[in-house]
Design a protein around this motif. Structure first.
Motif, PDB file in Angstrom:
ATOM      1  N   MET A  66       0.831  -1.201   0.000  1.00  0.00           N
ATOM      2  CA  MET A  66       0.000   0.000   0.000  1.00  0.00           C
ATOM      3  C   MET A  66       0.869   1.257   0.000  1.00  0.00           C
ATOM      4  O   MET A  66       0.624   2.198  -0.762  1.00  0.00           O
ATOM      5  N   ILE A  67       1.880   1.266   0.844  1.00  0.00           N
ATOM      6  CA  ILE A  67       2.784   2.418   0.897  1.00  0.00           C
ATOM      7  C   ILE A  67       3.511   2.577  -0.436  1.00  0.00           C
ATOM      8  O   ILE A  67       3.716   3.699  -0.920  1.00  0.00           O
ATOM      9  N   SER A  68       3.895   1.468  -1.050  1.00  0.00           N
ATOM     10  CA  SER A  68       4.589   1.518  -2.329  1.00  0.00           C
ATOM     11  C   SER A  68       3.718   2.157  -3.403  1.00  0.00           C
ATOM     12  O   SER A  68       4.195   3.001  -4.187  1.00  0.00           O
ATOM     13  N   GLY A  69       2.444   1.778  -3.469  1.00  0.00           N
ATOM     14  CA  GLY A  69       1.546   2.398  -4.434  1.00  0.00           C
ATOM     15  C   GLY A  69       1.445   3.897  -4.239  1.00  0.00           C
ATOM     16  O   GLY A  69       1.479   4.679  -5.201  1.00  0.00           O
ATOM     17  N   PHE A  70       1.339   4.323  -2.987  1.00  0.00           N
ATOM     18  CA  PHE A  70       1.263   5.743  -2.656  1.00  0.00           C
ATOM     19  C   PHE A  70       2.532   6.470  -3.083  1.00  0.00           C
ATOM     20  O   PHE A  70       2.505   7.495  -3.774  1.00  0.00           O
ATOM     21  N   VAL A  71       3.683   5.934  -2.671  1.00  0.00           N
ATOM     22  CA  VAL A  71       4.957   6.618  -2.881  1.00  0.00           C
ATOM     23  C   VAL A  71       5.363   6.623  -4.351  1.00  0.00           C
ATOM     24  O   VAL A  71       5.879   7.626  -4.860  1.00  0.00           O
ATOM     25  N   ILE A  72       5.141   5.524  -5.064  1.00  0.00           N
ATOM     26  CA  ILE A  72       5.524   5.476  -6.479  1.00  0.00           C
ATOM     27  C   ILE A  72       4.716   6.487  -7.282  1.00  0.00           C
ATOM     28  O   ILE A  72       5.262   7.220  -8.115  1.00  0.00           O
ATOM     29  N   CYS A  73       3.430   6.567  -7.023  1.00  0.00           N
ATOM     30  CA  CYS A  73       2.609   7.557  -7.728  1.00  0.00           C
ATOM     31  C   CYS A  73       3.074   8.970  -7.379  1.00  0.00           C
ATOM     32  O   CYS A  73       3.142   9.843  -8.251  1.00  0.00           O
ATOM     33  N   MET A  74       3.422   9.200  -6.137  1.00  0.00           N
ATOM     34  CA  MET A  74       3.874  10.510  -5.691  1.00  0.00           C
ATOM     35  C   MET A  74       5.201  10.897  -6.330  1.00  0.00           C
ATOM     36  O   MET A  74       5.385  12.014  -6.819  1.00  0.00           O
ATOM     37  N   SER A  75       6.151   9.967  -6.337  1.00  0.00           N
ATOM     38  CA  SER A  75       7.500  10.296  -6.784  1.00  0.00           C
ATOM     39  C   SER A  75       7.632  10.326  -8.296  1.00  0.00           C
ATOM     40  O   SER A  75       8.609  10.876  -8.818  1.00  0.00           O
ATOM     41  N   ALA A 204      -4.854   0.312  -3.896  1.00  0.00           N
ATOM     42  CA  ALA A 204      -5.281   1.134  -2.758  1.00  0.00           C
ATOM     43  C   ALA A 204      -4.308   2.282  -2.519  1.00  0.00           C
ATOM     44  O   ALA A 204      -4.715   3.425  -2.289  1.00  0.00           O
ATOM     45  N   GLY A 205      -3.003   1.993  -2.577  1.00  0.00           N
ATOM     46  CA  GLY A 205      -2.008   3.048  -2.389  1.00  0.00           C
ATOM     47  C   GLY A 205      -2.114   4.138  -3.433  1.00  0.00           C
ATOM     48  O   GLY A 205      -2.007   5.337  -3.122  1.00  0.00           O
ATOM     49  N   LEU A 206      -2.345   3.744  -4.695  1.00  0.00           N
ATOM     50  CA  LEU A 206      -2.528   4.740  -5.754  1.00  0.00           C
ATOM     51  C   LEU A 206      -3.753   5.602  -5.489  1.00  0.00           C
ATOM     52  O   LEU A 206      -3.712   6.835  -5.630  1.00  0.00           O
ATOM     53  N   GLY A 207      -4.850   4.962  -5.096  1.00  0.00           N
ATOM     54  CA  GLY A 207      -6.063   5.716  -4.795  1.00  0.00           C
ATOM     55  C   GLY A 207      -5.872   6.667  -3.627  1.00  0.00           C
ATOM     56  O   GLY A 207      -6.339   7.816  -3.654  1.00  0.00           O
ATOM     57  N   PHE A 208      -5.183   6.206  -2.592  1.00  0.00           N
ATOM     58  CA  PHE A 208      -4.953   7.067  -1.435  1.00  0.00           C
ATOM     59  C   PHE A 208      -4.096   8.277  -1.794  1.00  0.00           C
ATOM     60  O   PHE A 208      -4.309   9.374  -1.277  1.00  0.00           O
ATOM     61  N   PHE A 209      -3.105   8.093  -2.702  1.00  0.00           N
ATOM     62  CA  PHE A 209      -2.314   9.260  -3.076  1.00  0.00           C
ATOM     63  C   PHE A 209      -3.144  10.271  -3.852  1.00  0.00           C
ATOM     64  O   PHE A 209      -2.983  11.487  -3.670  1.00  0.00           O
ATOM     65  N   LEU A 210      -4.013   9.802  -4.739  1.00  0.00           N
ATOM     66  CA  LEU A 210      -4.864  10.735  -5.475  1.00  0.00           C
ATOM     67  C   LEU A 210      -5.754  11.523  -4.526  1.00  0.00           C
ATOM     68  O   LEU A 210      -5.988  12.727  -4.724  1.00  0.00           O
ATOM     69  N   ILE A 211      -6.251  10.867  -3.484  1.00  0.00           N
ATOM     70  CA  ILE A 211      -7.039  11.579  -2.466  1.00  0.00           C
ATOM     71  C   ILE A 211      -6.160  12.597  -1.753  1.00  0.00           C
ATOM     72  O   ILE A 211      -6.582  13.730  -1.475  1.00  0.00           O
ATOM     73  N   HIS A 212      -4.935  12.205  -1.438  1.00  0.00           N
ATOM     74  CA  HIS A 212      -3.992  13.095  -0.756  1.00  0.00           C
ATOM     75  C   HIS A 212      -3.705  14.338  -1.597  1.00  0.00           C
ATOM     76  O   HIS A 212      -3.652  15.456  -1.057  1.00  0.00           O
ATOM     77  N   ARG A 213      -3.552  14.175  -2.902  1.00  0.00           N
ATOM     78  CA  ARG A 213      -3.151  15.304  -3.752  1.00  0.00           C
ATOM     79  C   ARG A 213      -4.317  16.119  -4.268  1.00  0.00           C
ATOM     80  O   ARG A 213      -4.242  17.350  -4.341  1.00  0.00           O
ATOM     81  N   PHE A 214      -5.425  15.451  -4.628  1.00  0.00           N
ATOM     82  CA  PHE A 214      -6.522  16.148  -5.305  1.00  0.00           C
ATOM     83  C   PHE A 214      -7.782  16.280  -4.463  1.00  0.00           C
ATOM     84  O   PHE A 214      -8.735  16.931  -4.890  1.00  0.00           O
ATOM     85  N   GLY A 215      -7.806  15.651  -3.296  1.00  0.00           N
ATOM     86  CA  GLY A 215      -9.018  15.685  -2.491  1.00  0.00           C
ATOM     87  C   GLY A 215      -9.897  14.475  -2.774  1.00  0.00           C
ATOM     88  O   GLY A 215      -9.764  13.809  -3.801  1.00  0.00           O
ATOM     89  N   SER A 216     -10.782  14.189  -1.863  1.00  0.00           N
ATOM     90  CA  SER A 216     -11.600  12.978  -1.973  1.00  0.00           C
ATOM     91  C   SER A 216     -12.829  13.211  -2.831  1.00  0.00           C
ATOM     92  O   SER A 216     -13.362  14.316  -2.906  1.00  0.00           O
ATOM     93  N   ASN A 217     -13.257  12.135  -3.493  1.00  0.00           N
ATOM     94  CA  ASN A 217     -14.524  12.119  -4.211  1.00  0.00           C
ATOM     95  C   ASN A 217     -15.021  10.683  -4.251  1.00  0.00           C
ATOM     96  O   ASN A 217     -14.309   9.752  -3.853  1.00  0.00           O
ATOM     97  N   LEU A 218     -16.227  10.504  -4.722  1.00  0.00           N
ATOM     98  CA  LEU A 218     -16.851   9.185  -4.690  1.00  0.00           C
ATOM     99  C   LEU A 218     -16.090   8.175  -5.536  1.00  0.00           C
ATOM    100  O   LEU A 218     -15.975   6.994  -5.155  1.00  0.00           O
TER     101      LEU A 218
END
Length: 397
Positions: A66-75, A204-218
């Protein structure tokens, strides 16, 4: 990584370093207490208090994904494919090469424990491609690196096109759909390419990063929710296999609870709940996770096997864990950081030569010095000092 920074505004997500350390220590606890092949007999009587919690430590791998998905999308935001490739090589290989050599040496020099692999198999392990070659891992934890490599291969398609909100959302939806179809129709080779069943935690990590950067939506919460439901299903299959390994009845509800906790914590990261967590020691602690993960399993088992009869099991366990943390720090400081810098320069130069059509990149020439008036630092003897253009005025450039 010494720290985790957002590809957008440069915001540092320090709490992810702490979560990575938690995940690594969970895996260490699982291998040392619940699944330790270095101990003689069942570990449950040896560690009656911590055995059952440690039996869930394998779930730290899912948290890693999960962390990897978040960080890879971020970096990867704004990076090209060569930049993405270089960043992954310098991150994964220096510590990995040392871990393969060190683990092989320890296993070979401590008789009576784990049997060392043939030197040809060790050489294949250095490529990190031992699984597709049908070669045994030098250390069992390396299987997760092959999962990471497949994730990078898939996400490189997004990097190639340019990482954007729409493309990451489309990637998550296509990946999830393909994984469901491959599972439903039992397409073994495609299952492997799509990293089934672990893909749900990367998604899940990718989705969480998008929420982190762009805000949440349905839509984004729908992606995260689907990964949660499917992830709960796949981890229960792994849990059933672990029952044969740990030799004790570990209830399945603990798996569901821990996965739920992981998702809640990652949701908190994406929503900014931990924005004020800025402890200076967290980046340093996070830097230990990768060397610790690579080195702990087989070397630790060899230590337990060698000294179990002459030391208290709690002392031996504690000393081994602390020793592995110290070793991880030394590897990060004296191997990872300097080797990564040199490898980055070499790979960057190699890609520059590819772009130049095989010609070596031209050396950078120093900028010519503008001649100045006599007596100034910019004065060049023998150079003609241009006369000022009176017509241009005092503000001419």
């Amino acid at each position: 990584m010494a720290g985790v920074r957002s590809g957008g505004g440069g915001e540092r997500v320090v709490v992810l370093d702490g979560l990575r350390l938690v995940a690594a220590l969970m895996v260490v606890a699982y291998h040392y207490v619940a699944f330790g092949e270095g101990w003689e007999g069942s570990q449950a009587p040896l560690f009656p208090v911590v055995f059952r919690p440690s039996a869930y430590g394998w779930l730290g791998v899912e948290l890693f994904f999960m962390i990897s998905g978040f960080v890879i999308c971020m970096s990867c935001w704004g990076r090209t494919v060569p930049e993405f490739f270089v960043s992954r090589v310098i991150r994964l290989f220096p510590a990995y090469w040392l871990a393969v050599i060190a683990t092989t040496a320890v296993v070979a020099l401590m008789p009576g424990g784990i049997d060392p692999l043939a030197w040809r198999d060790v050489l294949v392990n250095l490529t990190m491609l031992q699984w597709p070659m049908g070669v045994e891992h030098v250390d069992g934890v390396y299987w997760t690196l092959w999962a990471e490599l497949r994730f990078y291969l898939l996400f490189a398609l997004v990097v190639w096109r340019g990482v954007t909100y729409r493309r990451v959302v489309a990637f998550c939806c296509v990946w999830a759909t393909a994984a469901l179809l491959a599972t439903g129709y039992d397409l073994g080779a495609l299952d492997h390419l799509l990293v089934v069943p672990h893909c749900w935690f990367f998604i899940a990590g990718l989705g969480f990063f998008l929420i982190h950067r762009f805000g949440s939506n349905l839509l984004l919460w729908g992606i995260v929710g689907l990964s949660f439901v499917m992830g709960q299903q796949t981890v229960m299959q792994t849990w059933r296999r672990t029952l044969d390994r740990v030799g004790d009845n570990v209830p399945g509800w603990g798996v569901a609870v821990l996965i739920t906790v992981f998702y809640v914590v990652m949701a908190g990261v994406s929503l900014g709940w931990f924005r004020r967590v800025d402890w200076r020691w967290l980046p340093a602690a996070g830097a230990l996770t990768y060397p610790l993960y690579l080195l702990h399993e087989s070397i630790g088992w060899e230590i337990f096997h060698r000294f179990q009869g002459s030391a208290d099991q709690w002392v031996l366990l504690g000393v081994t864990v602390v020793g592995m943390l110290v070793l991880a720090h030394l590897v990060h400081r004296w191997v990872e950081r300097p080797a990564s810098r040199r490898l980055k320069r070499s790979l960057t130069s190699a890609f520059a030569q590819v772009r130049a059509g095989g010609e070596p990149p031209a050396p950078r020439k120093p900028a010519p010095r503008e001649p100045g008036p006599p007596g100034s630092r910019a004065f060049v003897p023998g150079a003609r000092v241009p006369e000022p253009d009176a017509a241009a005025g005092p503000y001419a450039r």
